[in-house]
Design a protein around this motif. Structure first.
Motif, PDB file in Angstrom:
ATOM      1  N   VAL A 132       0.844  -1.196   0.000  1.00  0.00           N
ATOM      2  CA  VAL A 132       0.000   0.000   0.000  1.00  0.00           C
ATOM      3  C   VAL A 132       0.879   1.246   0.000  1.00  0.00           C
ATOM      4  O   VAL A 132       2.013   1.225   0.479  1.00  0.00           O
ATOM      5  N   GLU A 133       0.336   2.331  -0.536  1.00  0.00           N
ATOM      6  CA  GLU A 133       1.076   3.590  -0.572  1.00  0.00           C
ATOM      7  C   GLU A 133       0.523   4.617   0.404  1.00  0.00           C
ATOM      8  O   GLU A 133       1.152   5.650   0.631  1.00  0.00           O
ATOM      9  N   ASN A 134      -0.642   4.344   0.992  1.00  0.00           N
ATOM     10  CA  ASN A 134      -1.226   5.232   1.992  1.00  0.00           C
ATOM     11  C   ASN A 134      -0.993   4.676   3.394  1.00  0.00           C
ATOM     12  O   ASN A 134      -0.338   3.650   3.573  1.00  0.00           O
ATOM     13  N   HIS A 135      -1.527   5.369   4.383  1.00  0.00           N
ATOM     14  CA  HIS A 135      -1.361   4.946   5.768  1.00  0.00           C
ATOM     15  C   HIS A 135      -2.138   3.656   6.019  1.00  0.00           C
ATOM     16  O   HIS A 135      -3.277   3.511   5.585  1.00  0.00           O
ATOM     17  N   LEU A 136      -1.519   2.736   6.748  1.00  0.00           N
ATOM     18  CA  LEU A 136      -2.162   1.473   7.106  1.00  0.00           C
ATOM     19  C   LEU A 136      -1.977   1.246   8.599  1.00  0.00           C
ATOM     20  O   LEU A 136      -0.850   1.190   9.092  1.00  0.00           O
ATOM     21  N   ASP A 137      -3.087   1.149   9.323  1.00  0.00           N
ATOM     22  CA  ASP A 137      -3.063   0.859  10.754  1.00  0.00           C
ATOM     23  C   ASP A 137      -3.700  -0.505  10.972  1.00  0.00           C
ATOM     24  O   ASP A 137      -4.793  -0.776  10.464  1.00  0.00           O
ATOM     25  N   VAL A 138      -3.036  -1.358  11.730  1.00  0.00           N
ATOM     26  CA  VAL A 138      -3.506  -2.720  11.944  1.00  0.00           C
ATOM     27  C   VAL A 138      -3.536  -3.012  13.432  1.00  0.00           C
ATOM     28  O   VAL A 138      -2.571  -2.723  14.162  1.00  0.00           O
ATOM     29  N   PHE A 139      -4.650  -3.547  13.883  1.00  0.00           N
ATOM     30  CA  PHE A 139      -4.749  -4.059  15.253  1.00  0.00           C
ATOM     31  C   PHE A 139      -5.365  -5.447  15.167  1.00  0.00           C
ATOM     32  O   PHE A 139      -6.525  -5.600  14.796  1.00  0.00           O
ATOM     33  N   ALA A 140      -4.573  -6.462  15.496  1.00  0.00           N
ATOM     34  CA  ALA A 140      -5.005  -7.857  15.370  1.00  0.00           C
ATOM     35  C   ALA A 140      -5.452  -8.109  13.932  1.00  0.00           C
ATOM     36  O   ALA A 140      -4.659  -7.940  13.006  1.00  0.00           O
ATOM     37  N   ASP A 141      -6.713  -8.484  13.742  1.00  0.00           N
ATOM     38  CA  ASP A 141      -7.175  -8.790  12.389  1.00  0.00           C
ATOM     39  C   ASP A 141      -7.980  -7.650  11.773  1.00  0.00           C
ATOM     40  O   ASP A 141      -8.660  -7.836  10.760  1.00  0.00           O
ATOM     41  N   ASP A 142      -7.933  -6.459  12.364  1.00  0.00           N
ATOM     42  CA  ASP A 142      -8.618  -5.281  11.807  1.00  0.00           C
ATOM     43  C   ASP A 142      -7.593  -4.372  11.138  1.00  0.00           C
ATOM     44  O   ASP A 142      -6.632  -3.928  11.777  1.00  0.00           O
ATOM     45  N   SER A 143      -7.804  -4.077   9.871  1.00  0.00           N
ATOM     46  CA  SER A 143      -6.892  -3.213   9.119  1.00  0.00           C
ATOM     47  C   SER A 143      -7.635  -1.969   8.660  1.00  0.00           C
ATOM     48  O   SER A 143      -8.769  -2.056   8.195  1.00  0.00           O
TER      49      SER A 143
END
Length: 329
Positions: free
Chosen positions: A19-30
């Motif tokens: 990805v080229e934008n911001h990616l925030d991940v917590f466990a299985d939620d992206s």
């Protein structure tokens, strides 16, 4: 299992590379997100996000991961007039904005072959975000959950326990998990709604049969937690959040008598321009940065987290202290 979280992190570790934008991940939620700095950038940002969503689909196909597109939501946080006109269309039973009569000014986003409908709010890591960045909806849900938790205090299974054990159950259960979950984030919400949480605590105290003075008010505790958050932010925060830390107030090079007598802020005060929105002024970091600057010098300069929190807890600031501080600024 103990290994499952670690294995999941290893398994999805290359998702950031596609990805080229911001990616925030917590466990299985992206969560993929991007700022739109001007209306002229709307189409380019939409195209970039659509490109990322396609890349995520290809990544999922390569690693045999199935996304639930029916649980994928789209939220636009904006105060633009054309966006406000679109929202006036109202929402359907699923909380999605209707596209007529005012069309969505933003181009559509698609995921797994379906156009994502525009949601009025969604939940991430227990926080309910809204299109206006107001925390009132989250607080209303917190009030509802807290009222349900009160019924636990009257359950027969707790009836035979000593008073201090019932009190401990309330403090470590409903109050900690429901009424105070990441409370500094939404502490700038509607004072009327926040007062309802204190009313629920008073009701819990009556059910427990304890002395009300044994419990600090939730408003006081939210303020202390917010100050402790700012204290940790500029001392022990990880590099990924350093850009959130307030800028230290420049120190005077000459220690004159007037400088020594002057009460100087610890951090550079946040912007107070007339053009700044109320949402910005009441958001977590600007609000508690101002509050931190009002603390005694001894408390501000304390390095130990536990001692700082103890000193902040004993500070004799009145109720709605932050609210009056905002009005003064």
């Amino acid at each position: 299992s103990v290994l499952a979280p670690l294995l999941l992190i290893i398994f999805i570790n290359d998702l950031w590379d596609v990805v080229e934008n911001h990616l925030d991940v917590f466990a299985d939620d992206s969560t993929v997100w991007a700022p739109i700095k001007s209306t002229a950038d709307r189409d380019s940002v939409t195209a970039s996000l659509n490109s990322d969503l396609l890349a995520i689909q290809d990544w999922a196909k390569r690693w045999i991961v199935k996304y639930n597109d029916t649980k994928t939501e789209l939220l636009t946080m904006s105060g633009k007039r054309d966006v406000a006109a679109f929202r006036r269309n109202g929402t359907d039973s699923d909380g999605h904005f209707n596209p007529t009569p005012n069309p969505n000014p933003h181009s559509p986003l698609s995921f797994c072959g379906s156009v994502l409908p525009e949601s009025s709010s969604f939940k991430i890591v227990g926080l309910t975000f809204s299109t206006s960045l107001s925390w009132d909806l989250h607080i209303k849900k917190t009030i509802t959950n807290a009222k349900r938790s009160l019924s636990l205090l009257t359950e027969p299974v707790l009836g035979g326990l000593p008073q201090h054990q019932i009190s401990l159950f309330h403090l470590q259960g409903p109050r900690s998990l429901k009424m105070e979950y990441v409370s500094p984030i939404w502490a700038g919400g509607s004072p009327t709604l926040l007062a309802k949480l204190d009313a629920i605590q008073r009701r819990a105290i009556k059910i427990i049969g304890s002395d009300e003075f044994e419990f600090a008010s939730l408003a006081h505790r939210r303020t202390v937690d917010g100050l402790a958050f700012i204290h940790r932010l500029h001392r022990t925060a990880p590099p990924s959040v350093w850009d959130l830390c307030p800028t230290p107030y420049p120190k005077s090079q000459r220690l004159t008598r007037s400088v020594l007598r002057e009460a100087r802020p610890f951090f550079t005060p946040p912007s107070n321009r007339s053009t700044d929105s109320k949402t910005w002024c009441r958001s977590c970091i600007p609000m508690f940065t101002r509050a931190f600057n009002n603390l005694p010098t001894e408390t501000q300069s304390c390095d130990k987290r536990t001692r700082f929190k103890r000193l902040a807890s004993s500070t004799n600031f009145p109720e709605l202290w932050i609210e009056s501080s905002l009005r003064n600024h």
